[in-house]
Write a protein that holds these residues in place. Structure first.
Motif, mmCIF file in Angstrom:
data_model
loop_
_atom_site.group_PDB
_atom_site.id
_atom_site.type_symbol
_atom_site.label_atom_id
_atom_site.label_comp_id
_atom_site.label_asym_id
_atom_site.label_seq_id
_atom_site.Cartn_x
_atom_site.Cartn_y
_atom_site.Cartn_z
ATOM 1 N N VAL A 12 26.030 -41.949 -0.998
ATOM 2 C CA VAL A 12 26.085 -40.935 0.052
ATOM 3 C C VAL A 12 24.723 -40.849 0.743
ATOM 4 C CG1 VAL A 12 26.513 -38.519 0.586
ATOM 5 C CG2 VAL A 12 27.823 -39.645 -1.229
ATOM 6 N N LEU A 13 24.735 -40.863 2.074
ATOM 7 C CA LEU A 13 23.510 -40.882 2.866
ATOM 8 C C LEU A 13 23.028 -39.465 3.173
ATOM 9 C CD1 LEU A 13 21.465 -42.555 4.631
ATOM 10 C CD2 LEU A 13 23.075 -42.203 6.520
ATOM 11 N N HIS A 14 21.704 -39.261 3.095
ATOM 12 C CA HIS A 14 21.096 -37.978 3.434
ATOM 13 C C HIS A 14 19.773 -38.217 4.153
ATOM 14 C CE1 HIS A 14 23.925 -35.689 0.992
ATOM 15 N NE2 HIS A 14 23.686 -36.486 -0.036
ATOM 16 N N ALA A 15 19.291 -37.176 4.825
ATOM 17 C CA ALA A 15 17.967 -37.193 5.452
ATOM 18 C C ALA A 15 17.331 -35.822 5.264
ATOM 19 C CB ALA A 15 18.066 -37.528 6.935
ATOM 20 N N VAL A 16 16.125 -35.803 4.720
ATOM 21 C CA VAL A 16 15.384 -34.555 4.527
ATOM 22 C C VAL A 16 13.950 -34.777 4.982
ATOM 23 C CG1 VAL A 16 16.820 -33.754 2.603
ATOM 24 C CG2 VAL A 16 14.768 -35.117 2.131
ATOM 25 N N GLU A 17 13.243 -33.668 5.171
ATOM 26 C CA GLU A 17 11.847 -33.828 5.555
ATOM 27 C C GLU A 17 11.078 -34.492 4.417
ATOM 28 O OE1 GLU A 17 9.321 -30.300 5.847
ATOM 29 O OE2 GLU A 17 10.996 -29.094 5.096
ATOM 30 N N ASP A 18 10.131 -35.328 4.782
ATOM 31 C CA ASP A 18 9.388 -36.121 3.800
ATOM 32 C C ASP A 18 8.169 -35.350 3.333
ATOM 33 O OD1 ASP A 18 8.668 -38.190 2.172
ATOM 34 O OD2 ASP A 18 8.009 -39.530 3.777
ATOM 35 N N ARG A 19 8.450 -34.220 2.669
ATOM 36 C CA ARG A 19 7.362 -33.337 2.246
ATOM 37 C C ARG A 19 7.873 -32.408 1.154
ATOM 38 N NH1 ARG A 19 2.903 -30.261 5.199
ATOM 39 N NH2 ARG A 19 2.679 -28.320 4.047
ATOM 40 N N CYS A 20 7.301 -32.500 -0.002
ATOM 41 C CA CYS A 20 7.654 -31.592 -1.089
ATOM 42 C C CYS A 20 7.136 -30.188 -0.769
ATOM 43 C CB CYS A 20 7.060 -32.092 -2.403
ATOM 44 S SG CYS A 20 7.473 -31.051 -3.835
ATOM 45 N N SER A 21 7.926 -29.182 -1.095
ATOM 46 C CA SER A 21 7.544 -27.806 -0.789
ATOM 47 C C SER A 21 6.420 -27.291 -1.697
ATOM 48 C CB SER A 21 8.761 -26.888 -0.913
ATOM 49 O OG SER A 21 9.351 -27.015 -2.202
ATOM 50 N N HIS A 22 6.102 -28.020 -2.753
ATOM 51 C CA HIS A 22 5.088 -27.570 -3.699
ATOM 52 C C HIS A 22 3.677 -27.860 -3.204
ATOM 53 C CE1 HIS A 22 2.853 -28.377 -7.686
ATOM 54 N NE2 HIS A 22 2.744 -27.085 -7.388
ATOM 55 N N ARG A 23 3.324 -29.152 -3.077
ATOM 56 C CA ARG A 23 1.979 -29.520 -2.640
ATOM 57 C C ARG A 23 2.002 -30.579 -1.535
ATOM 58 N NH1 ARG A 23 0.897 -25.390 -4.381
ATOM 59 N NH2 ARG A 23 -0.651 -24.765 -5.927
#
Length: 345
Positions: free
Chosen positions: A40-51
């Protein structure tokens, strides 16, 4: 302004297998495309919310993408699923996700308002899977604004000078081409006819032409992609009456996706009616050489534009299609800005 409320090409389906991921920047935003183990294909921002670690440096684990820094995991909706060091997940731990659709071997991404993303609204390109055509896929990174790439493929009069070893041919034939430009329901169409001209190198290699040909170039802007139907037949054998099956045909799909304000993704495919695998591969190689010759040209253009951004550029007759296409893009951007103002009011 870069229009965000439209589908852009993000890649080719064949490039991303199960549990695969790829990092790209679209419209100045860092994005990671990934497939789950089930495909299954997805796209998310390339940035962890932690650091703020790029998730593309991590890995896909089952249905999630895992940050390599502290093992935090996110699903395809951007929801934080797991923080190894604690049970409680803060409500602000999620990240942005983007609508993605696969169609005709193309991965499409929507960078704007998700509520406006119609999964049926992107241009179709069924020739990728048509057994009557041989198709090949490729990509270039271009150090220029994406509209310079659009101008380049709309104005094919440059072929004789930039591409004499492949699809160029006689300069007089290109600048003397019979040309018609018209608006379509969604975009722009340019019809160019080069009757009774010498066949270029690629055409001779593909079809073995012995004499002069009637050549055509039909450029269709179906936002955000451009299709170029081109080819040739022996003179007087019906090329301009639609009788082309006996000749040589090329169909190019050109998709320019802004990376930043000054860099672009150039996704392109070449389809041909030549079905012999070895010959079709040679044609593809020559097409790759041809497009590769454009990349340094648009880079040099961008460098000179950046030297003096306020200096105006002139238009010539062969720019008619590109000028109309720019107006279509400007109208899309204006409509998007009005929607944003309405929401803010």
């Amino acid at each position: 302004m870069l229009p965000k409320d439209q589908w852009y090409v993000a890649g080719w389906s064949e490039q991303l297998g199960p549990s695969g991921l790829v990092a790209r920047r679209f419209l100045n935003e860092p994005v990671v495309l990934f497939r789950t183990a089930q495909g299954v294909l997805h796209a998310v921002e390339d940035r962890c919310s932690h650091r703020a670690m790029p998730l593309s440096a991590g890995e896909v684990v089952g249905d999630a993408i895992r940050c390599p820094y502290h093992g935090i995991e996110f699903d395809g909706r951007g929801t934080c699923l797991r923080i190894p060091s604690q049970d409680r997940i803060p409500p602000t731990a999620g990240i942005r996700s983007y609508p993605v659709v696969e169609q005709d071997d193309i991965i499409w991404i929507w960078m704007g308002d998700p509520a406006l993303a119609d999964p049926t609204a992107m241009p179709r390109h069924p020739w990728h899977r048509d057994p009557a055509w041989s198709s090949y896929y490729d990509y270039y990174h271009a150090e220029c604004h994406w509209q310079l790439l659009m101008d380049n493929v709309f104005d094919l009069s440059h072929l004789a000078y930039i591409h004499p070893r492949t699809i160029g041919g006689d300069p007089a034939a290109h600048f003397g081409a019979q040309m018609e430009t018209r608006l379509t329901e969604k975009g722009v169409m340019v019809d160019r006819r080069l009757p009774n001209c010498e066949p270029p190198v690629t055409y001779v290699a593909a079809k073995g032409f012995k004499g002069r040909i009637d050549r055509w170039q039909e450029i269709e802007f179906d936002p955000p992609v451009i299709r170029i139907w081109s080819g040739g037949c022996d003179v007087g054998t019906g090329a301009y009456e639609g009788k082309r099956d006996h000749g040589f045909s090329l169909l190019g799909l050109h998709a320019f996706t802004p990376e930043t304000d000054r860099t672009s993704h150039y996704f392109w495919t070449m389809s041909t009616n030549i079905l012999d695998p070895e010959l079709a591969a040679r044609i593809f190689h020559q097409t790759k050489v041809t497009i590769g010759e454009d990349i340094p040209v648009v880079k040099m253009q961008q460098q000179r534009i950046d030297d003096d951004p306020s200096r105006r550029l002139i238009d010539i007759a062969s720019d008619a299609g590109g000028v109309q296409a720019r107006r279509v893009i400007a109208a899309l951007a204006e409509a998007e800005a009005k929607r944003a103002q309405s929401r803010a009011a």
